[in-house]
Write an enzyme that holds these catalytic residues in place. Structure first.
Site, mmCIF file in Angstrom:
data_model
loop_
_atom_site.group_PDB
_atom_site.id
_atom_site.type_symbol
_atom_site.label_atom_id
_atom_site.label_comp_id
_atom_site.label_asym_id
_atom_site.label_seq_id
_atom_site.Cartn_x
_atom_site.Cartn_y
_atom_site.Cartn_z
ATOM 1 N N SER A 69 1.194 5.089 8.406
ATOM 2 C CA SER A 69 0.534 5.027 9.718
ATOM 3 C C SER A 69 1.046 6.136 10.634
ATOM 4 O O SER A 69 2.183 6.579 10.520
ATOM 5 C CB SER A 69 0.808 3.683 10.381
ATOM 6 O OG SER A 69 0.382 2.618 9.559
HETATM 7 N N1 SAH Z 1 3.558 0.007 6.982
HETATM 8 C C1 SAH Z 1 3.091 1.251 6.395
HETATM 9 C C2 SAH Z 1 1.589 1.352 6.349
HETATM 10 C C3 SAH Z 1 1.103 1.145 4.985
HETATM 11 S S1 SAH Z 1 -0.652 1.207 4.791
HETATM 12 C C4 SAH Z 1 3.738 2.406 7.124
HETATM 13 O O1 SAH Z 1 4.873 2.322 7.467
HETATM 14 O O2 SAH Z 1 3.125 3.447 7.296
HETATM 15 C C5 SAH Z 1 -0.991 -0.483 4.476
HETATM 16 C C6 SAH Z 1 -0.407 -1.071 3.232
HETATM 17 O O3 SAH Z 1 -0.872 -2.425 3.148
HETATM 18 C C7 SAH Z 1 -0.821 -0.427 1.911
HETATM 19 O O4 SAH Z 1 0.305 0.005 1.223
HETATM 20 C C8 SAH Z 1 -1.553 -1.530 1.164
HETATM 21 O O5 SAH Z 1 -1.341 -1.517 -0.233
HETATM 22 C C9 SAH Z 1 -0.953 -2.769 1.796
HETATM 23 N N2 SAH Z 1 -1.742 -3.993 1.652
HETATM 24 C C10 SAH Z 1 -3.088 -4.152 1.743
HETATM 25 N N3 SAH Z 1 -3.432 -5.437 1.521
HETATM 26 C C11 SAH Z 1 -2.264 -6.120 1.297
HETATM 27 C C12 SAH Z 1 -1.951 -7.477 0.991
HETATM 28 N N4 SAH Z 1 -2.896 -8.430 0.871
HETATM 29 N N5 SAH Z 1 -0.645 -7.816 0.817
HETATM 30 C C13 SAH Z 1 0.330 -6.888 0.916
HETATM 31 N N6 SAH Z 1 0.093 -5.579 1.189
HETATM 32 C C14 SAH Z 1 -1.185 -5.205 1.384
#
Ligand code: SAH
Length: 221
Positions: A69
């Site tokens: 993000s």
């Molecule tokens: N927190 C991260 C952002 C990651 S993007 C940062 O620091 O930048 C969002 C993430 O959510 C992805 O890796 C995706 O695989 C995960 N995600 C999506 N659906 C999910 C679910 N049901 N359970 C766990 N993770 C999930």
């Protein structure tokens, strides 16, 4: 909690300071969030080829169609979480969507106890290793579908979602403690950031601002 991470990595203090100044211009005011974002070496959470762009205000690819993000949204969500009532400090936090682990690292600087869940195994493994290498021992990383939260560790004072569900989940908010807060993106094409607060009477929802997140998906992979 105030682990000094600064010595790690070579990206200059100046680049990080510029990011902090930009966050201030964008309206982030919480000094402990700004200090945590200064401490965590964001460039270690992206591929080496992208490291020079790690402190720009953009989301960047982290493989498997996922992204880290943008700094503003990480700061904003944590700032909203932290603005809890004075008599209910946020101690235990759940993040859904670990991705590369960057936001979990920032959360771990700000809150005593952090749980984070990821459904894509290689991302989970990388994030866990990165957080361990940074000696962030107050983060508990789980390889699991987080769409129904983490009932065995509930209740949480704070819940943060890093992926967007089409609607506000009722199951998840039940895992909030009374006095707790949840910050999450909701929607498909058009997404909004929401704050859900729980008090003794029930839940209150506030629509905050338009956002763009990857979708919340079901199951593990
Ligand atoms: N927190 C991260 C952002 C990651 S993007 C940062 O620091 O930048 C969002 C993430 O959510 C992805 O890796 C995706 O695989 C995960 N995600 C999506 N659906 C999910 C679910 N049901 N359970 C766990 N993770 C999930």
């Amino acid at each position: 909690m105030s682990t000094r991470l600064n010595g790690i990595g070579m990206t200059s203090q100046r680049t990080r300071l510029r990011m902090i100044e930009r966050l201030r211009e964008q309206g982030i005011k919480d000094e402990s969030v700004l200090a945590a974002m200064f401490e965590v070496p964001r460039h270690l959470f992206v591929d080496e080829a992208l490291a020079s762009r790690a402190y720009d205000d953009v989301s960047l690819p982290i493989n498997f169609n996922q992204t880290i993000s943008q700094p503003y949204i990480v700061a904003r969500m944590i700032e909203v979480l932290r603005a809890s009532a004075a008599d209910h400090p946020i101690k235990r936090v759940l993040e859904i969507g670990t991705g590369c682990g960057y936001q979990a690292a920032v959360l771990a600087q700000v809150f005593p106890e952090v749980y984070t869940m990821e459904r894509i195994q290689p991302l989970y493994e990388r994030a866990r290793k990165q957080l361990r290498d940074l000696k962030l021992r107050n983060v508990n990383v789980r390889y699991a579908d987080g769409s129904a939260g983490l009932p065995e560790a509930a209740p949480f004072d704070g819940i943060i979602m890093a992926a967007a569900a089409p609607t506000l989940s009722a199951a998840l908010r039940e895992q909030l403690a009374v006095g707790g807060r949840m910050v999450l993106p909701v929607g498909a094409q058009e997404q909004w950031l929401y704050l859900v607060e729980r008090d003794a009477q029930g839940f209150r929802e506030t629509k905050l601002e338009p956002v763009k997140f990857v979708p919340l998906l079901m199951g593990k992979t």
